[in-house]
Design a protein around this motif. Structure first.
Motif, PDB file in Angstrom:
ATOM      1  N   SER A  13       0.833  -1.217   0.000  1.00 26.01           N
ATOM      2  CA  SER A  13       0.000   0.000   0.000  1.00 26.01           C
ATOM      3  C   SER A  13       0.858   1.253   0.000  1.00 26.01           C
ATOM      4  N   ALA A  14       1.890   1.251   0.823  1.00 22.00           N
ATOM      5  CA  ALA A  14       2.786   2.411   0.882  1.00 22.00           C
ATOM      6  C   ALA A  14       3.525   2.601  -0.437  1.00 22.00           C
ATOM      7  N   ALA A  15       3.947   1.511  -1.061  1.00 19.42           N
ATOM      8  CA  ALA A  15       4.675   1.598  -2.332  1.00 19.42           C
ATOM      9  C   ALA A  15       3.803   2.198  -3.423  1.00 19.42           C
ATOM     10  N   GLN A  16       2.509   1.941  -3.377  1.00 18.76           N
ATOM     11  CA  GLN A  16       1.592   2.491  -4.370  1.00 18.76           C
ATOM     12  C   GLN A  16       1.373   3.989  -4.160  1.00 18.76           C
ATOM     13  N   ALA A  17       1.514   4.447  -2.932  1.00 16.53           N
ATOM     14  CA  ALA A  17       1.256   5.854  -2.621  1.00 16.53           C
ATOM     15  C   ALA A  17       2.516   6.725  -2.640  1.00 16.53           C
ATOM     16  N   LEU A  18       3.671   6.134  -2.384  1.00 15.89           N
ATOM     17  CA  LEU A  18       4.904   6.901  -2.261  1.00 15.89           C
ATOM     18  C   LEU A  18       5.873   6.589  -3.396  1.00 15.89           C
ATOM     19  N   GLN A  19       6.349   7.630  -4.029  1.00 20.45           N
ATOM     20  CA  GLN A  19       7.303   7.455  -5.120  1.00 20.45           C
ATOM     21  C   GLN A  19       8.692   7.170  -4.545  1.00 20.45           C
ATOM     22  N   GLY A  20       9.394   6.198  -5.102  1.00 18.70           N
ATOM     23  CA  GLY A  20      10.730   5.875  -4.643  1.00 18.70           C
ATOM     24  C   GLY A  20      10.762   5.093  -3.338  1.00 18.70           C
ATOM     25  N   PHE A  21       9.669   4.493  -2.981  1.00 22.02           N
ATOM     26  CA  PHE A  21       9.542   3.731  -1.738  1.00 22.02           C
ATOM     27  C   PHE A  21      10.317   2.423  -1.857  1.00 22.02           C
ATOM     28  N   ASN A  22      11.109   2.105  -0.841  1.00 22.15           N
ATOM     29  CA  ASN A  22      11.896   0.877  -0.840  1.00 22.15           C
ATOM     30  C   ASN A  22      11.423  -0.013   0.322  1.00 22.15           C
ATOM     31  N   PRO A  23      10.640  -1.038   0.025  1.00 28.16           N
ATOM     32  CA  PRO A  23      10.092  -1.893   1.092  1.00 28.16           C
ATOM     33  C   PRO A  23      11.162  -2.551   1.963  1.00 28.16           C
ATOM     34  N   GLN A  24      12.257  -3.004   1.366  1.00 27.85           N
ATOM     35  CA  GLN A  24      13.288  -3.670   2.153  1.00 27.85           C
ATOM     36  C   GLN A  24      13.950  -2.699   3.127  1.00 27.85           C
ATOM     37  N   GLU A  25      14.119  -1.453   2.711  1.00 31.94           N
ATOM     38  CA  GLU A  25      14.700  -0.448   3.607  1.00 31.94           C
ATOM     39  C   GLU A  25      13.791  -0.210   4.817  1.00 31.94           C
ATOM     40  N   ILE A  26      12.500  -0.152   4.584  1.00 33.56           N
ATOM     41  CA  ILE A  26      11.550   0.030   5.686  1.00 33.56           C
ATOM     42  C   ILE A  26      11.608  -1.168   6.634  1.00 33.56           C
ATOM     43  N   ARG A  27      11.630  -2.379   6.098  1.00 36.59           N
ATOM     44  CA  ARG A  27      11.740  -3.581   6.933  1.00 36.59           C
ATOM     45  C   ARG A  27      13.002  -3.530   7.794  1.00 36.59           C
TER      46      ARG A  27
END
Length: 94
Positions: A13-27
């Motif tokens: 959901s966050a990746a769809q809303a935020l440009q340049g979002f890195n899921p692994q970095e958040i984890r």
């Protein structure tokens, strides 16, 4: 403790809303954090306090893999009760 098993949907959901979002970095960032929830006697001796503490602990446990419960001015009294309640069912499957 690991990130909750349903967290991938939150990341999507966050990746769809935020440009340049890195899921692994958040984890990685969340895995390195510990959140402390401090409470006083009213959180363990009054129904409203117990409910608020329980709700706060469950909400925080959904996002942060490490949650510390700290009793203030209780001499440790009440900490076991809250720790036991906070860990029951706080990581739902969905």
């Amino acid at each position: 403790m690991a990130i909750a098993n349903f967290f991938d949907r939150t990341l999507l959901s966050a990746a769809q809303a935020l440009q340049g979002f890195n899921p692994q970095e958040i984890r990685t960032r969340l895995a390195g954090l510990a959140v402390e929830l401090a409470f006083d006697a009213s959180a363990t001796t009054r129904a409203e306090g117990r409910a608020a503490l329980d709700m706060a602990a469950r909400l925080l446990a959904r996002l942060y893999p490490t949650l510390r419960l700290t009793p203030l001015g209780l001499g440790g009294r009440g900490a076991r009760h809250c720790s036991g309640r906070a860990g029951q069912g706080d990581q739902p499957e969905h």
